[in-house]
Write a protein that holds these residues in place. Structure first.
Motif: not given
Length: 390
Positions: A328-332
């Motif tokens: 979930a942190d890769k796009w941010p």
């Protein structure tokens, strides 16, 4: 002299108005760098034509550029980013640069990017640590694992392009001699760092710090002297002056860590961000060629493509992070990393002044860069918060 007085008054007014943007609601609050550039556009020759960008304005803008790169060097904290985060950041930046070179050559071949591929790749592979730092602190991400990885990636996203800029723009000597001058300059910078550390260990810096409460301000004057000396040395060696300012910032940053150096950093921040650096960004806006944005039907397409390329190039390294980043942190992470206005402004400025980039191409690049600062951090924050208000 009267023209200079009027220009200085307008520039001071604009610089004072820009921070008022922080009073806007968070949903509509642009970074101050964007505000300064927009106000510079309004008062510049391509809009209201209230100020030119030569004379006193141009001189102060050049000083602002060197001070900006000095502050960028100071912000890079090798103590924070060492170890695994630094290794990932270094590998990730070189991966970004490789992707950027491939994209730049492909798009240059079909005419969508009209700039030297190497210069375009350097611009695409930057990250704005100076823009991201206050955002990460405001959102409470600075001291988290995610924040540590991002700070490391952003630091490399400034350090790597800075080194390439100094090598690209523009050697005035044959390659072998230029390389020797680079080695000699690096040796001088390392010697300055060693001397500064020796001063730190001997307690001399603590004694010098006492003058910060008086009119002497000797540590501040020594920092400016170091910056001027390395800038002059870089110019003497035929290197780009940005390398001198950046190297001086690295040296000062290394010896001003912790509480003893906090007062010195605050004073340098005040000189840079309170006076000289805003003038540089206002000048960037004044030089911004508005007409270039509607000279051709492909301009909106080019801006959209550049936005996608920023995310692709600086987002590609998430493939190297594996379990270090949650899914979930890769796009941010990719969106934060693709935020890159300040150094892109420097690259565009140097590209135009050196003849490597046409002014209309620089305007397109700057438009896309401003949008990365306006859009990408906001999207990243929304994704990190699960779409909830922050």
């Amino acid at each position: 002299m009267e023209t200079y007085d009027n220009d200085l008054l307008l520039i001071a007014l604009v610089a004072a108005l820009a921070p008022l943007a922080v009073e806007l609601p968070k949903a509509f609050r642009p970074p101050i760098v964007v505000v300064e550039i927009i106000l510079g556009i309004l008062i510049g020759p391509h809009a209201l034509d209230w100020v030119g960008f030569d004379g006193l304005f141009g001189t102060l803008g050049q000083l602002g550029l060197t001070f900006l790169l000095f502050m960028v060097g100071m912000e890079i904290d090798f103590g924070v980013i060492r170890g695994r985060p630094l290794a990932l950041a270094v590998g990730g930046w070189f991966f970004s640069f490789l992707v950027a070179m491939v994209c730049a050559y492909l798009l240059s071949g079909v005419g969508l990017i009209q700039a030297p591929p190497l210069l375009a790749a350097i611009a695409l592979s930057t990250t704005a640590l100076g823009v991201l730092s206050p955002i990460l602190k405001d959102t409470g991400e600075w001291d988290t694992g995610f924040g540590g990885l991002l700070i490391s990636a952003a630091a490399m996203g400034e350090f790597g392009p800075m080194v390439f800029i100094s090598l690209l723009l523009i050697p005035t000597h044959p390659t072998v001699l230029h390389t020797l001058f680079m080695v000699a300059f690096t040796a001088v910078a390392l010697a300055a760092a060693y001397f500064a550390f020796h001063m730190l260990s001997s307690g001399l810096l603590d004694r010098l710090a006492k003058t910060l409460n008086g009119s002497g301000q000797l540590p501040v004057r020594l920092c400016i002297l170091l910056q001027a000396a390395l800038v002059a040395l870089a110019a003497k060696f035929g290197l780009n002056v940005v390398m001198g300012a950046f190297a001086a910032g690295l040296v000062v940053g290394l010896v001003s860590k912790g509480e003893p150096g906090e007062v010195l950093r605050q004073k340098l921040d005040a000189i840079g961000y309170g006076f000289l650096i805003p003038i540089f960004f206002i000048g960037v806006g004044a030089r911004f060629d508005l007409e270039a944005l509607w000279r051709g039907p492909l301009v909106p397409v080019q801006i959209a493509i550049l936005l996608g390329l920023f995310v692709l190039v600086r987002g590609a390294p998430v493939l190297l992070y594996g379990d270090e980043l949650a899914a979930a942190d890769k796009w941010p992470f990719a969106l934060y990393s693709a935020t890159g206005l300040p150094l892109i402004a420097v690259i565009a400025e140097l590209g135009v002044s050196s003849g490597l980039m046409a002014p209309d191409r620089a305007a397109v690049l700057m438009s896309a860069a401003m949008l990365t600062v306006l859009l990408f951090p906001v999207l990243a924050i929304k994704l990190r918060s699960g779409g909830k208000p922050v």
